[in-house]
Write a protein that holds these residues in place. Sequence first.
Motif, PDB file in Angstrom:
ATOM      1  N   LEU B 139     -10.049 -37.817 -46.776  1.00  0.00           N
ATOM      2  CA  LEU B 139      -9.112 -38.908 -46.492  1.00  0.00           C
ATOM      3  C   LEU B 139      -9.765 -39.843 -45.895  1.00  0.00           C
ATOM      4  N   ILE B 140     -10.735 -40.267 -45.586  1.00  0.00           N
ATOM      5  CA  ILE B 140     -11.750 -41.971 -44.741  1.00  0.00           C
ATOM      6  C   ILE B 140     -11.238 -42.692 -46.174  1.00  0.00           C
ATOM      7  N   ALA B 141     -12.375 -42.293 -47.054  1.00  0.00           N
ATOM      8  CA  ALA B 141     -13.387 -42.930 -47.683  1.00  0.00           C
ATOM      9  C   ALA B 141     -11.891 -43.413 -48.678  1.00  0.00           C
ATOM     10  N   PHE B 142     -10.578 -42.341 -49.618  1.00  0.00           N
ATOM     11  CA  PHE B 142      -9.840 -42.593 -50.759  1.00  0.00           C
ATOM     12  C   PHE B 142      -8.682 -42.524 -49.533  1.00  0.00           C
ATOM     13  N   GLY B 143      -8.421 -42.389 -48.769  1.00  0.00           N
ATOM     14  CA  GLY B 143      -7.010 -42.917 -47.969  1.00  0.00           C
ATOM     15  C   GLY B 143      -7.239 -43.912 -46.409  1.00  0.00           C
ATOM     16  N   ARG B 144      -8.245 -44.652 -46.909  1.00  0.00           N
ATOM     17  CA  ARG B 144      -8.723 -45.252 -45.586  1.00  0.00           C
ATOM     18  C   ARG B 144      -7.984 -46.005 -45.091  1.00  0.00           C
ATOM     19  N   VAL B 145      -8.572 -44.978 -44.106  1.00  0.00           N
ATOM     20  CA  VAL B 145      -7.397 -44.049 -42.490  1.00  0.00           C
ATOM     21  C   VAL B 145      -8.690 -44.197 -41.727  1.00  0.00           C
ATOM     22  N   PRO B 146      -8.753 -44.990 -40.637  1.00  0.00           N
ATOM     23  CA  PRO B 146     -10.212 -44.868 -39.882  1.00  0.00           C
ATOM     24  C   PRO B 146     -10.963 -43.980 -39.304  1.00  0.00           C
ATOM     25  N   SER B 147     -12.069 -43.134 -39.945  1.00  0.00           N
ATOM     26  CA  SER B 147     -12.270 -42.366 -39.413  1.00  0.00           C
ATOM     27  C   SER B 147     -12.280 -41.028 -37.529  1.00  0.00           C
ATOM     28  N   VAL B 150      -9.419 -39.637 -37.744  1.00  0.00           N
ATOM     29  CA  VAL B 150      -9.325 -38.283 -39.334  1.00  0.00           C
ATOM     30  C   VAL B 150     -10.136 -37.926 -38.392  1.00  0.00           C
TER      31      VAL B 150
ATOM     32  N   PHE C 325      -0.957 -41.831 -41.767  1.00  0.00           N
ATOM     33  CA  PHE C 325      -0.171 -41.869 -43.096  1.00  0.00           C
ATOM     34  C   PHE C 325       0.877 -42.275 -43.627  1.00  0.00           C
ATOM     35  N   LEU C 332      -0.640 -47.120 -49.783  1.00  0.00           N
ATOM     36  CA  LEU C 332      -1.795 -46.121 -50.689  1.00  0.00           C
ATOM     37  C   LEU C 332      -0.919 -45.754 -51.888  1.00  0.00           C
ATOM     38  N   HIS C 349     -13.164 -48.838 -41.396  1.00  0.00           N
ATOM     39  CA  HIS C 349     -13.131 -47.066 -41.654  1.00  0.00           C
ATOM     40  C   HIS C 349     -12.709 -47.029 -40.337  1.00  0.00           C
ATOM     41  N   ARG C 350     -13.245 -48.097 -38.954  1.00  0.00           N
ATOM     42  CA  ARG C 350     -13.258 -47.782 -37.901  1.00  0.00           C
ATOM     43  C   ARG C 350     -12.363 -48.248 -36.798  1.00  0.00           C
TER      44      ARG C 350
END
Lengths: 504, 356, 351
Positions: B139-147, B150, C325, C332, C349-350
């Motif tokens: 989810l984080i690495a490939f979905g590009r959502v902030p860790s 997630v 999402f 995406l 990422h954060r």
Amino acid sequence: MSSETDPVVSLSGAKKYFGAVHALEDGRIDLYAGEAHALVGENGAGKSTLVKIFAGLHRPDAGRLCIEGKEVVFNSPRDAIQSGVAVIYQEPTLFPDLTVAENIFMDRQPQRSFHRIDYRGMNQAARAIFARLEVDLDPTRLALGLSIAEQQIVEIAKSLSLEARVIVMDEPTAALSSVEVDRLFRVAQTLKSSGVAILFISHRLDEVFTLCERVTVMRDGRFVQAAFTTETDEDSLVRAMVGRDVERRSDQVRGVDLKPLLEVEHLTLEGLFADISFSVAAGEVVALSGLVGAGRSEVATAIFGVRRYDYGKVKVGGKPIKRGSPSAAMAAGIGLVPEDRRLQGLVMEQSIARNIAMGSFKSLRRKGLIRSITETRFAADWSVKLQIKYGNLANSVSTLSGGNQQKVVLAKWMSRSPKVLIVDEPTRGIDIGTKAEVHRLILELAKSGVAVLVISSELPEVLNLADRILVMREGRLVGEFDHSEATEEAIIAAATLSKEVKAA
Amino acid sequence: MTLLEQNSQNNSARTGSSPTGVPGGASKFTSLVFRAREFGIFGILIVFVLLTTAVKPRFLAAQNIKFILIDTTIFALLALGETMVVISKNVDLSIGSILGISAFVSSNLYQQFHHISIVIVFGVGIGIGLALGVVNGVLIAFGRVPSLVVTLASLYIIRGLDVLIVGGRQVVASSLPSNFISVTSASFGAIPVISIVVAIIVVGGAYYLKNYRSGRDLYAIGSSEQAAALVGIPIAKRIFTAFAISGAIAGLAGVIWASYYGTIDSTAGTGYEFTVVTAVVVGGVAIVGGSGSAIGAAIGALLLNTINSSLYVLGVSAFWDQAISGLLLILAIALDRGLGLYVAKSLRKRSSRVAS
Amino acid sequence: MLQAETFELKDDLHPESGKNHLDIRSFLRWESGLGIVLVASLVIGTLASSQFLSSANFFNIGLSVGDIAIMALPLTLIVISGEIDLSVASTLGLSSSLLGYLWIHGWPIQLILPVVLVVGALLGFINGFLVTKLGLPSLAVTIGTLTLYRGIALILLGSNIVSNFPASYTTIGVTPIPGTPLPWSVGIFLVLALIFGVVAHFTPLGRSIFAIGSNAEAAAYSGIKVKQIKMRLYILSGVICSLAGILFTFRLATAEYDNATGLELNAVSIVLLAGVSIFGGRGTILGVVLAAATVGAIGNALLLANFPQQAMGLIFGGLLLISVFVPNARELALRFKGQLSKGRLVGSHRG
């Protein structure tokens, strides 16, 4: 000199368009092993676009790029690097938390048994490269805190470790001290003698003649001429770079007999600029000229308060302004159209209307509240006045073209009826038509009694707009020209030469 | 920190040129300051131990040391996974929940299969953690959502799953075989065997981060993602791996937790995420990524547990413990920031002296 | 912290490039989506249990989210300004403990309440000081104060439980506002939400907060006092959280050091579920109201359906994931089509 051999890299007929903007019409250059080739031209001449083609960041819309006779296409920076072309930017992108040696060998570190990184080998390899470049840099120190000059050296070392045959240096000297420039040139000479081809971009013509064998001049996105440096001189290069009759303001200089409105006294910020004093009268347009990195924008941001200066004074209408406070500067009537439109001038993801209103929130209140409709009407009024072309004021400002974005920033400030307006690179990256409109707006503002300070790297723009031209070099004011006596040649000389030029 | 400040800080750090003639001077200075940061934490630990022992010699009694080390073991292990994630400029808040679900499911195997091999129990615990870490990573690495978002969500989801699985049940120590209990009870003198094993894992992890390209890539990504992309580092893959490993480590920690506490319900490991992040940051790993080591983080965990214990031994109310760890975290980041500014400023001073 | 732009994007000649941003219309879409989820959960709740729509049950729903929702309001503004505050529940807990501590030390309640609010402001000031004056990252700072404030609460009360508060106050916590099915905490939340909504969306301050969160540098170049505003938001957060602490204490009629432990994550979840961007610059107060109502309604419906309360996290976590999402779904999908190979940036990422 190996002029009889074939070029290592040859670019011809390169075109690059960005929508309506023709950034490159005819890019042409041949680079030879063991030679430095200078590329000169004014801002907007297409040099950066050409560099980005070499870097693999732009794909030309037309034209051929050949390496040792074979046509190549760069789809990414990796392709360029693999083909042996490395680009050294003015401010390299390094890993500040890692050591110099790691920065050079990132992801290519020498390995020992079990694929472990061989730190000793890596540091020795880095040391060997530095020795070859004849620089004294400790490979085990962190990249954090390296000077720009040292960062460039690290990048050069990296490209050598990649066995680059062509090194492109994009205005490497703009932010360097003269000692650092000397060192960089020694490194470049070493590179040349080991058979590397160098493409050297610079505004400083004296450097071109010191370092380079050949020079190519570009203007308005087109190749103008190529020559051996031994067969040309600075004057003819400048003529080729300017290449046109310079439009001059026809109206008379105003404001000279008026009292100064903006007064800057002995402004100093350690390490960036020192002892800057000048004034701008109401209705006067003063240009602050000089090379990129001379400290012009730093002075502007210090006057406006986003940067805190160490010593000195800024006064508007005789009243001193609290330093380090943009809101105090704005209350005194100062406005700043900043250098970086996308990062400093606009909140890109917010609406056009919101961006125009951003400096005027308080005055848009009715019974204490702002309603979107008030904001939109206000923005619509100013969009008409400035002829901003937009789809919908509620759209985000990122949907506009560069020129219209710049007009949004101008609208933000003009709507506050400033007494003093500072405009930093007002026409960078915008098309010719809008450029003329922005110039007209600036002159109209001055006519209405605003004191305008223009910062620009484009000399025709400076000459066209300004009543007076101040020149900065390495953080100091080094020259002042009146509208009538200023020429591009004189300004370039003042901005680049090390002796002070005082016009009578 | 505002963008503006950050930029101006960067600028001053970048433009601060050191005198060309003596580049060694600035370098030694910078490295020294940053090395001091890593050793400083160890120094504080020693001072704490010495002071407490001076007042109450029984602080260094074998039993007390054992308690401190066992508690530290679980946190130091979790801190290894968290270090990998934080170094890459991310954060993993789901480790407490992963520990909880792994602790229950693995130890509960003994209720169902009385003679199950301990290897399978550990395998299941680690496997659960790995699977959950893989989901986070994807989810984080490939979905590009902030860790942050997630892992906050997975913190809840995993705890919810745990509650559903556990129901009203509980694993009790009496149902666990002695060889499982002895995983945490066996010791060489004052030093529990499991602490030695975990110490080896942590040192191994730190060695990997320091000595392998893929380990250095995590530092590079955390230091400057833009530069990492230009160099061609497979950013998504590396970040994915870091989360997968962090999950697997939390799964392993869960099995150890079960062995140590013996009584496992659905609340195991609740709130551990913040304790672990505190240990990691106190141990010198920059929350903004790019620097720090797993050994530092483990020392951070040891320090927090040592302070806890020494307060107890000194007769200071244990109630002070939390406040002190919070304060320690704030002091640690303030110190880091202070050192950073000091270095940048002194470099700028050097440059202006040269210019004028 | 969010400069994830590539080299190409820095080019002046690319006005259209940059992040894909949602405009006002998609905000509305987000809120209507939340509205639909809310209505759906009300319908399911009604079908699942006849008691769902009773006023007693409404009261329960309100009680279950009131305090958290109150904490979520200032947190929303902080997140919009690009920062975070994880110390909200600890501030609540410390306020509650201080209330109990002063009460057992014989202070009159009329004096205790203002003192607790002032201390709340001080706690917020400490966060603000560390973030704006020292320039420390707010994530780390507020994880620190999360532990610190909870620790101070522990020092104050230890394992004591204070529960002999005057009934005239504790009834406030468990009785509805006369003439309505709403508990006082929800009433206060709604009034505060109205005020916050007006401030956020109709005042210069609100517009400045959004500008700071989108681009703090451009905000500063427009004369917006970035640090001062952030500082004030943290102080506000402190005051409002200690108000929530007072309500929480009276609702349970007990002051304990671990009151509301862990609720910071619930508050953050509501804020994110409301459509507020973790990167700052986007979000609405209406979204927060809807998100709080949705969380309350779903939680209650599940409770009536005998779903274990502790497992609710499953649902909230799921909603949280969907909330991050869905807005990115189009981007995406595009990216997975034309994908991955070309060493592209993974983005920040954060938050």
